[in-house]
Design a protein around this motif. Structure first.
Motif, PDB file in Angstrom:
ATOM      1  N   GLY A   1       1.822   7.425   0.060  1.00 15.35           N
ATOM      2  CA  GLY A   1       0.927   6.308  -0.186  1.00 15.35           C
ATOM      3  C   GLY A   1       1.049   5.705  -1.568  1.00 15.35           C
TER       4      GLY A   1
ATOM      5  N   ASP B   1       0.802  -1.211   0.000  1.00 11.49           N
ATOM      6  CA  ASP B   1       0.000   0.000   0.000  1.00 11.49           C
ATOM      7  C   ASP B   1       0.836   1.263   0.000  1.00 11.49           C
ATOM      8  OD1 ASP B   1       0.913   0.332   2.595  1.00 11.49           O
ATOM      9  OD2 ASP B   1      -1.016   0.046   3.559  1.00 11.49           O
TER      10      ASP B   1
ATOM     11  N   TRP C   1      -5.134   7.560  -4.440  1.00  6.56           N
ATOM     12  CA  TRP C   1      -5.671   6.790  -3.319  1.00  6.56           C
ATOM     13  C   TRP C   1      -7.198   6.768  -3.320  1.00  6.56           C
ATOM     14  CZ3 TRP C   1      -2.646   3.987  -0.016  1.00  6.56           C
ATOM     15  CH2 TRP C   1      -3.303   3.349   1.053  1.00  6.56           C
ATOM     16  N   ASN C   2      -7.802   7.922  -3.622  1.00  4.94           N
ATOM     17  CA  ASN C   2      -9.244   8.075  -3.443  1.00  4.94           C
ATOM     18  C   ASN C   2     -10.032   8.206  -4.732  1.00  4.94           C
ATOM     19  OD1 ASN C   2      -8.981   8.360  -0.490  1.00  4.94           O
ATOM     20  ND2 ASN C   2      -8.011  10.311  -0.975  1.00  4.94           N
TER      21      ASN C   2
ATOM     22  N   LEU D   1      -5.316   9.708   3.124  1.00  5.14           N
ATOM     23  CA  LEU D   1      -4.947   8.380   2.626  1.00  5.14           C
ATOM     24  C   LEU D   1      -5.553   7.317   3.536  1.00  5.14           C
ATOM     25  CD1 LEU D   1      -1.145   9.111   1.960  1.00  5.14           C
ATOM     26  CD2 LEU D   1      -3.015   9.245   0.315  1.00  5.14           C
TER      27      LEU D   1
ATOM     28  N   GLU E   1      -3.456  11.892  -3.547  1.00  3.98           N
ATOM     29  CA  GLU E   1      -4.840  11.753  -3.078  1.00  3.98           C
ATOM     30  C   GLU E   1      -5.749  11.236  -4.194  1.00  3.98           C
ATOM     31  OE1 GLU E   1      -6.681  14.720  -0.796  1.00  3.98           O
ATOM     32  OE2 GLU E   1      -5.068  14.837   0.692  1.00  3.98           O
TER      33      GLU E   1
ATOM     34  N   ARG F   1      -0.230   2.788  -8.054  1.00  5.30           N
ATOM     35  CA  ARG F   1      -0.145   4.210  -7.736  1.00  5.30           C
ATOM     36  C   ARG F   1       1.320   4.581  -7.882  1.00  5.30           C
ATOM     37  NH1 ARG F   1      -2.512   1.496  -4.076  1.00  5.30           N
ATOM     38  NH2 ARG F   1      -0.985   1.942  -2.448  1.00  5.30           N
TER      39      ARG F   1
ATOM     40  N   PRO G   1      -7.207   1.772  -0.881  1.00  5.73           N
ATOM     41  CA  PRO G   1      -6.873   2.624  -2.033  1.00  5.73           C
ATOM     42  C   PRO G   1      -7.745   2.311  -3.241  1.00  5.73           C
ATOM     43  CG  PRO G   1      -5.196   0.935  -1.719  1.00  5.73           C
ATOM     44  CD  PRO G   1      -6.112   0.849  -0.545  1.00  5.73           C
TER      45      PRO G   1
END
Length: 437
Positions: free
Chosen positions: A53, A5, A371-372, A17, A368, A26, A21
């Motif tokens: 992250g 991760d 992750w999101n 984070l 971000e 990433r 994820p």
């Protein structure tokens, strides 16, 4: 994709984070071919991206301007291909060459230690050797692998390229050259444990292939209709070799020009959405890295003080607006998106501080999104920025201030060529026209 991760053994930056994820891949691609970065800088970079992250570091190890990977079977790749007599200063027709030698390369043992260091921090290192184009450093060391043979190539190529851009030089397509490339990738797979390895395949200029009688004869013997099919044939042979080592390849979206070179290849789509959409329709996993949102060498504002302004404006807010998989994307596309990647090309990033300036704080917004999902809620992200910038300062990161470059971060008198966004979008449409099928 099981690189972790990106948070293990890392002090996390104050970013959002939380939870699971959105994307498995990433990544950040770092170009160490144009500008060699010493190993301590790479270890620091690993720490920083882990704190964001992120979980993939793609290392662009070779290009026209330099070869950075030790190949024990072919020592001249680093002895000759790892050094150039100077570097282009600035961008565009007013640029010059600085006359300052630039050199460096990594031993296999150094890179094994990097792989171990990154793994402990949840990061997979994906190596990239770029073929069959971007080959001038190879041909400076081993001209026999170029179009026309040794004497012809020696007359064209004296050393790795001191200029930036896209060279016409390309590998020839003899079986001996395929064997050479295969040996290089065999050694690459011995050093790096990633199940995915990069083969490049981008920006292959085909003029020398078209004009060379021997190449045209080989194309006819192999039943290849044109140079695009020849490129796909070359990459397909390499993908087969890599598959024999239990790995699969990732290549830039040009790999889909001509015929599909490898059913299990990952497509890195950098020229807008067209390559990703075609790759997904063909059943490929895709990594989204469109230049208008993820190329962190691009200028960050229209301010004339931006150092060596190249590319379109890609501001911090632009990075935050990246929407990799829109809500209305069809399932057949969304299901094939392996992840996202920011690409850091270093033609004009000639020091650690210049690298910091280009990457941060844009990497915070990208992290971000990775992750999101995106786009981010800009007012919310902007409200949290002060804490993030303070963290960067604590880490000794020489980031770009929000109100523009400090005087010591500027490069007055060094020319650049800013690009208009609309013109770039039109250019991308032309470049990817053959993929829109």
């Amino acid at each position: 994709m099981s690189a972790g991760d990106g948070r293990a053994h890392a002090e996390l930056a104050p970013l959002r984070l939380d939870g699971e994820p959105r994307f498995a891949w990433r990544g950040v691609m770092l170009d160490v071919a144009r500008r060699f970065r010493p190993m301590p800088d790479l270890l620091r970079f690993v720490d920083l991206i882990a704190a964001h992250g992120l979980n993939v570091l793609q290392l662009h190890l070779t290009d026209d301007q330099g070869w950075r990977f030790e190949v024990r079977a072919y020592p001249r790749l680093t002895e000759i291909g790892g050094r150039r007599s100077g570097s282009q200063l600035g961008h565009g027709p007013a640029s010059t060459v600085d006359g300052v030698p630039h050199e460096g390369w990594y031993t296999q043992d150094e890179l094994r230690r990097l792989v171990d260091y990154a793994r402990e921090r949840g990061i997979r290192v994906v190596p990239e050797i770029d073929v069959p184009g971007h080959a001038q450093a190879i041909l400076a060391a081993y001209p026999e692998f170029g179009v026309g043979g040794g004497d012809a190539v020696r007359a064209r190529v004296a050393e790795p390229w001191t200029r930036f851009g896209i060279s016409d030089e390309v590998l020839n397509v003899e079986e001996e050259t395929l064997a050479f490339v295969g040996t290089v990738f065999d050694e690459l797979c011995e050093v790096f444990d990633s199940e995915i390895v990069g083969i490049g395949g981008d920006e292959v200029r085909k003029r020398l292939w078209r004009e060379d009688a021997r190449t045209q004869t080989l194309m006819a013997e192999r039943g290849l209709a044109d140079e695009e099919e020849l490129q796909a044939w070359f990459l397909g042979r390499l993908a087969d070799r890599v598959r024999e080592r239990g790995r699969r390849v990732v290549g830039w979206d040009e790999m889909l020009e001509g015929r599909d070179p490898a059913p299990d290849a990952v497509v890195a789509s950098w020229r807008g959405p067209v390559g990703a959409e075609l790759g997904a329709r063909l059943g490929h996993d895709v990594v989204l890295c469109p230049d208008l949102w993820t190329y962190f060498d691009y200028r960050q504002s229209d301010d004339p003080a931006e150092p060596i302004p190249v590319g379109t404006v890609l501001s911090l807010e632009d990075a935050a607006c990246f929407d990799p998989v829109p809500a209305d994307a069809p399932a057949w596309f969304a299901d094939r998106v392996l992840g996202v990647q920011a690409n850091v090309w270093t033609e004009h990033l000639d020091s650690r501080d210049r690298l910091d300036y280009a990457v941060f704080p844009r990497l915070g917004a990208f992290a971000e999104v990775a992750w999101n999902g995106g786009p981010l809620d800009w007012p919310d992200f902007a409200a949290r920025l002060p804490a993030y910038l303070a963290w960067l300062e604590e880490q000794g990161v020489d980031f770009r201030p929000l109100d523009g470059p400090r005087p010591d971060q500027q490069r007055p008198g060094v020319p650049g060529v800013p690009r208009d966004r609309a013109a770039r979008i039109a250019e991308l449409a032309r470049l990817t026209a053959t993929l829109a099928r």
